[in-house]
Design a protein around this motif. Structure first.
Motif, PDB file in Angstrom:
ATOM      1  N   LEU A   1       3.936   2.015  -8.370  1.00 10.80           N
ATOM      2  CA  LEU A   1       5.152   1.198  -8.366  1.00 10.80           C
ATOM      3  C   LEU A   1       5.619   0.921  -6.946  1.00 10.80           C
ATOM      4  N   HIS A   2       5.453   1.903  -6.053  1.00  7.68           N
ATOM      5  CA  HIS A   2       5.870   1.683  -4.660  1.00  7.68           C
ATOM      6  C   HIS A   2       5.014   0.600  -4.001  1.00  7.68           C
ATOM      7  N   ALA A   3       3.713   0.590  -4.295  1.00  2.44           N
ATOM      8  CA  ALA A   3       2.843  -0.464  -3.744  1.00  2.44           C
ATOM      9  C   ALA A   3       3.239  -1.825  -4.309  1.00  2.44           C
TER      10      ALA A   3
ATOM     11  N   PHE B   1       0.870  -1.188   0.000  1.00  2.00           N
ATOM     12  CA  PHE B   1       0.000   0.000   0.000  1.00  2.00           C
ATOM     13  C   PHE B   1       0.899   1.228   0.000  1.00  2.00           C
ATOM     14  N   ASP B   2       0.441   2.285  -0.674  1.00  2.00           N
ATOM     15  CA  ASP B   2       1.189   3.534  -0.626  1.00  2.00           C
ATOM     16  C   ASP B   2       0.237   4.699  -0.884  1.00  2.00           C
ATOM     17  N   ILE B   3       0.622   5.870  -0.420  1.00  2.32           N
ATOM     18  CA  ILE B   3      -0.156   7.093  -0.670  1.00  2.32           C
ATOM     19  C   ILE B   3       0.825   8.253  -0.787  1.00  2.32           C
ATOM     20  N   HIS B   4       0.580   9.138  -1.741  1.00  2.00           N
ATOM     21  CA  HIS B   4       1.396  10.346  -1.904  1.00  2.00           C
ATOM     22  C   HIS B   4       0.478  11.542  -2.086  1.00  2.00           C
ATOM     23  N   ARG B   5       0.927  12.692  -1.590  1.00  2.00           N
ATOM     24  CA  ARG B   5       0.204  13.953  -1.795  1.00  2.00           C
ATOM     25  C   ARG B   5       0.311  14.411  -3.242  1.00  2.00           C
TER      26      ARG B   5
HETATM   27 ZN   LIG Z   1       5.788   5.957  -2.263  1.00  5.36          ZN
END
Ligand SMILES: [Zn+2]
Length: 159
Positions: free
Chosen positions: A43-45, A9-13
């Protein structure tokens, strides 16, 4: 265990004056994702799903955001490095499934490009990677267009 799964899981502003990169694809939009690297949330997830499935740790351990070597890095390169770690640990990837959670822009025109760009970095067929998207129906920070999140699962098996 011969077959293992992992979750990421990932989240970015979302901020002004950044390119929007999702799944290794540049998407025309007035805002982009903040982050130490290129902010590619999908890609980070996927990276965390692969590392989780193989028991190799997490993205923060391999690519710390305090390390200047990873500043502005192309996350496709990080995905490629993780694919090598997975192979070196004796695993092949069965498939990756994923969701991008974004109010806008509409991402479905880019799904096929995201699947091929990530699959080729991983040495997989495009059919082994699936990308889907959901909105938050206007709810919360993602619904207000302040952020984009992504989740992914990866299945790997011992060669
Ligand atoms: Zn990330």
């Amino acid at each position: 265990m011969k077959v293992r799964v992992g979750i990421g899981f990932d989240i970015h502003r979302l901020v002004a004056d950044r390119p929007l990169l999702v799944g290794g694809v540049r998407i025309p939009y007035p805002k982009g994702l903040a982050g130490h690297s290129d902010g590619d949330v999908l890609l980070h997830a996927m990276i965390d799903a692969l590392l989780g499935a193989t028991g190799l740790g997490s993205i923060g351990e391999h690519f710390p955001d305090t390390d200047p070597r990873f500043s502005g890095r192309d996350s496709l390169d990080l995905l490629g490095a993780v694919a090598q770690l997975v192979r070196d640990a004796g695993f092949d990837v069965g498939n990756i499934d994923s969701n991008v959670i974004a109010e806008e822009p509409k991402l479905f025109p880019y799904f096929r490009s995201m699947e091929s760009s990530t699959a080729s970095k991983l040495g997989l067929l495009p059919s082994q990677v699936t990308v889907k998207a959901k909105t938050m129906e206007g709810l919360g920070s993602i619904g207000r267009g302040e952020a984009i999140a992504a989740q992914a699962v990866a299945l790997v098996y011992l060669r």
